[in-house]
Motif scaffolding. Structure first.
Motif, PDB file in Angstrom:
ATOM      1  N   ARG A  36     -10.701   4.904 -13.632  1.00 16.58           N
ATOM      2  CA  ARG A  36      -9.445   5.148 -12.922  1.00 16.58           C
ATOM      3  C   ARG A  36      -9.554   6.462 -12.160  1.00 16.58           C
ATOM      4  NH1 ARG A  36      -5.010   2.244 -14.424  1.00 16.58           N
ATOM      5  NH2 ARG A  36      -3.563   3.981 -14.307  1.00 16.58           N
ATOM      6  N   PHE A  37      -9.017   6.463 -10.949  1.00 15.79           N
ATOM      7  CA  PHE A  37      -9.055   7.624 -10.072  1.00 15.79           C
ATOM      8  C   PHE A  37      -7.623   7.980  -9.659  1.00 15.79           C
ATOM      9  CE2 PHE A  37     -12.873   5.094  -9.563  1.00 15.79           C
ATOM     10  CZ  PHE A  37     -13.898   6.025  -9.670  1.00 15.79           C
ATOM     11  N   PRO A  38      -6.921   8.804 -10.432  1.00 15.88           N
ATOM     12  CA  PRO A  38      -5.566   9.216 -10.044  1.00 15.88           C
ATOM     13  C   PRO A  38      -5.643  10.351  -9.022  1.00 15.88           C
ATOM     14  CG  PRO A  38      -6.112  10.097 -12.206  1.00 15.88           C
ATOM     15  CD  PRO A  38      -7.297   9.290 -11.757  1.00 15.88           C
ATOM     16  N   VAL A  39      -4.856  10.241  -7.968  1.00 20.64           N
ATOM     17  CA  VAL A  39      -4.826  11.277  -6.930  1.00 20.64           C
ATOM     18  C   VAL A  39      -3.382  11.462  -6.451  1.00 20.64           C
ATOM     19  CG1 VAL A  39      -7.191  10.890  -6.102  1.00 20.64           C
ATOM     20  CG2 VAL A  39      -5.304   9.599  -5.088  1.00 20.64           C
ATOM     21  N   PRO A  40      -3.072  12.631  -5.890  1.00 24.80           N
ATOM     22  CA  PRO A  40      -1.737  12.797  -5.304  1.00 24.80           C
ATOM     23  C   PRO A  40      -1.589  11.913  -4.065  1.00 24.80           C
ATOM     24  CG  PRO A  40      -3.078  14.785  -4.991  1.00 24.80           C
ATOM     25  CD  PRO A  40      -3.882  13.827  -5.813  1.00 24.80           C
ATOM     26  N   ALA A  41      -0.379  11.500  -3.776  1.00 24.61           N
ATOM     27  CA  ALA A  41      -0.116  10.615  -2.629  1.00 24.61           C
ATOM     28  C   ALA A  41      -0.055  11.434  -1.340  1.00 24.61           C
ATOM     29  CB  ALA A  41       1.175   9.835  -2.848  1.00 24.61           C
ATOM     30  N   ILE A  42      -1.223  11.945  -0.945  1.00 25.93           N
ATOM     31  CA  ILE A  42      -1.355  12.717   0.290  1.00 25.93           C
ATOM     32  C   ILE A  42      -2.543  12.171   1.081  1.00 25.93           C
ATOM     33  CG2 ILE A  42      -0.282  14.815  -0.650  1.00 25.93           C
ATOM     34  CD1 ILE A  42      -3.127  15.941  -1.038  1.00 25.93           C
ATOM     35  N   LEU A  81      -6.104   0.340   1.140  1.00 22.82           N
ATOM     36  CA  LEU A  81      -5.063   0.296   0.120  1.00 22.82           C
ATOM     37  C   LEU A  81      -4.527   1.684  -0.231  1.00 22.82           C
ATOM     38  CD1 LEU A  81      -6.364  -2.496  -2.294  1.00 22.82           C
ATOM     39  CD2 LEU A  81      -4.699  -2.680  -0.423  1.00 22.82           C
ATOM     40  N   VAL A  82      -5.407   2.663  -0.360  1.00 22.85           N
ATOM     41  CA  VAL A  82      -4.947   4.028  -0.658  1.00 22.85           C
ATOM     42  C   VAL A  82      -4.169   4.581   0.534  1.00 22.85           C
ATOM     43  CG1 VAL A  82      -5.642   6.388  -1.233  1.00 22.85           C
ATOM     44  CG2 VAL A  82      -6.764   4.447  -2.348  1.00 22.85           C
ATOM     45  N   SER A  83      -4.652   4.328   1.739  1.00 27.66           N
ATOM     46  CA  SER A  83      -3.936   4.776   2.937  1.00 27.66           C
ATOM     47  C   SER A  83      -2.538   4.167   2.998  1.00 27.66           C
ATOM     48  CB  SER A  83      -4.734   4.401   4.191  1.00 27.66           C
ATOM     49  OG  SER A  83      -4.060   4.825   5.347  1.00 27.66           O
ATOM     50  N   ASN A  84      -2.435   2.871   2.706  1.00 26.52           N
ATOM     51  CA  ASN A  84      -1.116   2.219   2.701  1.00 26.52           C
ATOM     52  C   ASN A  84      -0.198   2.837   1.652  1.00 26.52           C
ATOM     53  OD1 ASN A  84      -1.860   0.486   4.735  1.00 26.52           O
ATOM     54  ND2 ASN A  84      -2.092  -1.300   3.416  1.00 26.52           N
ATOM     55  N   ALA A  85      -0.727   3.095   0.457  1.00 28.40           N
ATOM     56  CA  ALA A  85       0.086   3.686  -0.603  1.00 28.40           C
ATOM     57  C   ALA A  85       0.565   5.082  -0.212  1.00 28.40           C
ATOM     58  CB  ALA A  85      -0.702   3.731  -1.905  1.00 28.40           C
ATOM     59  N   VAL A  86      -0.329   5.873   0.366  1.00 31.10           N
ATOM     60  CA  VAL A  86       0.027   7.229   0.787  1.00 31.10           C
ATOM     61  C   VAL A  86       1.072   7.189   1.904  1.00 31.10           C
ATOM     62  CG1 VAL A  86      -0.893   9.252   1.992  1.00 31.10           C
ATOM     63  CG2 VAL A  86      -2.118   8.303   0.025  1.00 31.10           C
ATOM     64  N   THR A  87       0.895   6.270   2.842  1.00 31.64           N
ATOM     65  CA  THR A  87       1.799   6.175   3.992  1.00 31.64           C
ATOM     66  C   THR A  87       3.165   5.609   3.623  1.00 31.64           C
ATOM     67  OG1 THR A  87      -0.078   5.883   5.470  1.00 31.64           O
ATOM     68  CG2 THR A  87       2.071   5.179   6.300  1.00 31.64           C
ATOM     69  N   PRO A  94       4.578   9.922  -6.315  1.00 33.37           N
ATOM     70  CA  PRO A  94       3.788  11.115  -5.997  1.00 33.37           C
ATOM     71  C   PRO A  94       2.320  10.995  -6.371  1.00 33.37           C
ATOM     72  CG  PRO A  94       5.211  11.529  -7.878  1.00 33.37           C
ATOM     73  CD  PRO A  94       5.556  10.160  -7.365  1.00 33.37           C
ATOM     74  N   GLU A  95       1.980   9.982  -7.168  1.00 32.41           N
ATOM     75  CA  GLU A  95       0.590   9.766  -7.552  1.00 32.41           C
ATOM     76  C   GLU A  95       0.201   8.314  -7.260  1.00 32.41           C
ATOM     77  OE1 GLU A  95      -1.786  11.348 -11.210  1.00 32.41           O
ATOM     78  OE2 GLU A  95      -0.847   9.458 -11.827  1.00 32.41           O
ATOM     79  N   VAL A  96      -1.031   8.145  -6.826  1.00 33.20           N
ATOM     80  CA  VAL A  96      -1.609   6.828  -6.572  1.00 33.20           C
ATOM     81  C   VAL A  96      -2.827   6.717  -7.483  1.00 33.20           C
ATOM     82  CG1 VAL A  96      -2.786   5.414  -4.840  1.00 33.20           C
ATOM     83  CG2 VAL A  96      -0.831   6.833  -4.163  1.00 33.20           C
ATOM     84  N   VAL A  97      -2.969   5.573  -8.137  1.00 27.97           N
ATOM     85  CA  VAL A  97      -4.097   5.391  -9.051  1.00 27.97           C
ATOM     86  C   VAL A  97      -4.955   4.225  -8.571  1.00 27.97           C
ATOM     87  CG1 VAL A  97      -4.837   4.919 -11.422  1.00 27.97           C
ATOM     88  CG2 VAL A  97      -2.766   6.274 -11.003  1.00 27.97           C
ATOM     89  N   THR A  98      -6.207   4.521  -8.312  1.00 29.05           N
ATOM     90  CA  THR A  98      -7.177   3.478  -7.959  1.00 29.05           C
ATOM     91  C   THR A  98      -7.971   3.172  -9.217  1.00 29.05           C
ATOM     92  OG1 THR A  98      -7.336   4.290  -5.702  1.00 29.05           O
ATOM     93  CG2 THR A  98      -9.148   2.909  -6.486  1.00 29.05           C
ATOM     94  N   GLU A  99      -8.167   1.880  -9.471  1.00 28.92           N
ATOM     95  CA  GLU A  99      -8.971   1.469 -10.612  1.00 28.92           C
ATOM     96  C   GLU A  99     -10.151   0.657 -10.102  1.00 28.92           C
ATOM     97  OE1 GLU A  99      -7.326   0.291 -14.589  1.00 28.92           O
ATOM     98  OE2 GLU A  99      -8.121  -1.666 -13.949  1.00 28.92           O
ATOM     99  N   LEU A 100     -11.304   0.946 -10.630  1.00 25.05           N
ATOM    100  CA  LEU A 100     -12.533   0.235 -10.297  1.00 25.05           C
ATOM    101  C   LEU A 100     -13.040  -0.429 -11.568  1.00 25.05           C
ATOM    102  CD1 LEU A 100     -15.004  -0.351  -8.417  1.00 25.05           C
ATOM    103  CD2 LEU A 100     -15.947   1.829  -9.235  1.00 25.05           C
TER     104      LEU A 100
END
Length: 172
Positions: A36-42, A81-87, A94-100
């Protein structure tokens, strides 16, 4: 917690092996695991997540010509997908989590956010600029022989995922 690419952090998930490239015999396919890769939604999180996922895919043995198209497709999907979530979801998430998830036959990437809105892939409208990220994800996924979907989360958010098949190894 494991540091990946100096920016995004990968959290091995229970049940995931989390082994490195030296743990699988050569030519046996990718090592299995879930990260899992949690990152701020920026905006800066888009390339950070893409690089972290790329580094993990390579570390798990998805290297060389055999896997190049799969890795390229997965990285495009992660970026979209991350770009869409951030946008579109940052206000509520405030956080987006990518799972691989890497398995012997499939690689799945998913992006989870806290916004309950379930997006739909827009039709290809040549008069519009932008807004076709999910359509691109769906198209790339289907062309690769995979599947994708959007699911609600019990907490009110959603997860958008795509699973792509791992190319078969050379016949023995």
């Amino acid at each position: 917690m494991e540091q990946i690419s100096g920016t995004a952090k990968a959290e091995p998930r229970p049940g995931g092996r989390g082994k490195g490239p030296g743990d699988a015999p050569a030519g046996s396919g990718p090592a299995e695991g879930v990260w899992r890769f949690p990152v701020p939604a920026i905006e800066a999180s888009v390339p950070r997540t893409r690089h972290a996922v790329r580094d993990r895919l390579l570390a798990e043995g998805l290297t060389g010509v055999r896997y190049q198209e799969l890795v390229d497709d997965l990285l495009l999907i992660v970026s979209e997908l991350v770009s869409n979530a951030v946008t579109h979801a940052a206000e509520l998430s405030p956080e987006v989590v990518t799972e691989l998830s890497v398995g012997p036959a499939w690689v799945r990437v998913s992006v989870e956010d806290g916004d309950p809105y379930r997006p739909k892939a827009l039709e290809n409208d040549t008069g519009r600029t932008g807004g076709r990220g999910l359509l691109l994800v769906k198209s790339v996924t289907l062309q690769a022989g995979g599947v994708c979907d959007v699911e609600r989360r019990g907490e009110g958010g959603k997860v958008i995922w795509a699973s792509l098949p791992v190319p078969p190894g050379p016949a023995h």
